[in-house]
Design a protein around this motif. Structure first.
Motif, PDB file in Angstrom:
ATOM      1  N   ASN A  56       0.824  -1.328  -0.061  1.00 21.52           N
ATOM      2  CA  ASN A  56       0.249   0.100  -0.123  1.00 21.52           C
ATOM      3  C   ASN A  56       0.867   1.102   0.028  1.00 21.52           C
ATOM      4  N   ALA A  57       0.790   1.949  -1.099  1.00 18.41           N
ATOM      5  CA  ALA A  57       1.465   3.242  -1.172  1.00 18.41           C
ATOM      6  C   ALA A  57       0.668   4.486  -0.838  1.00 18.41           C
ATOM      7  N   ASN A  58       0.923   5.140   0.124  1.00 18.19           N
ATOM      8  CA  ASN A  58       0.178   6.127   0.490  1.00 18.19           C
ATOM      9  C   ASN A  58       0.589   7.564   0.686  1.00 18.19           C
ATOM     10  N   LYS A  82       1.964  11.673  -0.981  1.00 17.24           N
ATOM     11  CA  LYS A  82       3.027  12.081  -2.279  1.00 17.24           C
ATOM     12  C   LYS A  82       4.279  11.403  -1.891  1.00 17.24           C
ATOM     13  N   GLY A 121       4.994   8.242  -3.556  1.00 20.92           N
ATOM     14  CA  GLY A 121       4.913   8.361  -4.983  1.00 20.92           C
ATOM     15  C   GLY A 121       3.553   8.354  -5.565  1.00 20.92           C
ATOM     16  N   GLN A 122       2.665   8.894  -4.591  1.00 18.83           N
ATOM     17  CA  GLN A 122       1.237   9.151  -5.312  1.00 18.83           C
ATOM     18  C   GLN A 122       0.978  10.494  -5.910  1.00 18.83           C
ATOM     19  N   SER A 123       0.559  10.759  -6.869  1.00 18.27           N
ATOM     20  CA  SER A 123       0.416  12.198  -7.418  1.00 18.27           C
ATOM     21  C   SER A 123      -1.009  12.490  -7.062  1.00 18.27           C
ATOM     22  N   ILE A 124      -1.960  11.546  -7.117  1.00 15.56           N
ATOM     23  CA  ILE A 124      -3.261  11.963  -6.837  1.00 15.56           C
ATOM     24  C   ILE A 124      -3.681  10.866  -5.486  1.00 15.56           C
ATOM     25  N   GLN A 125      -4.072  11.428  -4.345  1.00 10.17           N
ATOM     26  CA  GLN A 125      -4.368  10.819  -3.378  1.00 10.17           C
ATOM     27  C   GLN A 125      -5.678   9.694  -3.511  1.00 10.17           C
ATOM     28  N   HIS A 126      -5.215   8.375  -3.239  1.00 11.98           N
ATOM     29  CA  HIS A 126      -6.493   7.437  -3.315  1.00 11.98           C
ATOM     30  C   HIS A 126      -6.013   6.321  -2.559  1.00 11.98           C
ATOM     31  N   HIS A 168      -5.497   2.216  -2.481  1.00 11.74           N
ATOM     32  CA  HIS A 168      -5.191   1.019  -3.029  1.00 11.74           C
ATOM     33  C   HIS A 168      -4.185   0.235  -2.660  1.00 11.74           C
ATOM     34  N   HIS A 188      -1.545  -3.123  -3.833  1.00 12.83           N
ATOM     35  CA  HIS A 188      -0.948  -4.174  -5.051  1.00 12.83           C
ATOM     36  C   HIS A 188      -0.799  -5.324  -4.252  1.00 12.83           C
TER      37      HIS A 188
END
Length: 59
Positions: free
Chosen positions: A34-36, A38, A41-46, A48, A50
């Motif tokens: 779970n990458a959470n 900025k 590496g998230q450019s848009i907060q959501h 998700h 893997h």
């Protein structure tokens, strides 16, 4: 990212179902990522996850 307790509980149950399915069908392990945010590496907060099914000897 903030997630409602009920939704997160359901997501974890689904992740568990998928993980069990992978193990039942020949995989020997599973990575859950779970990458959470900025800095992750998230450019848009959501929210998700893997799921990476693994087998011994795979790289």
């Amino acid at each position: 990212m903030i997630c409602d307790q009920e939704i997160l509980s359901h997501l974890i149950k689904v992740i568990q179902m998928i993980s069990n399915h992978c193990i039942d069908h020949g995989f020997t392990g599973l990575n859950i990522l779970n990458a959470n945010g900025k800095a992750a590496g998230q450019s848009i907060q959501h929210l998700h996850f893997h799921l990476l099914a693994r087998k011994n000897g795979w790289y």
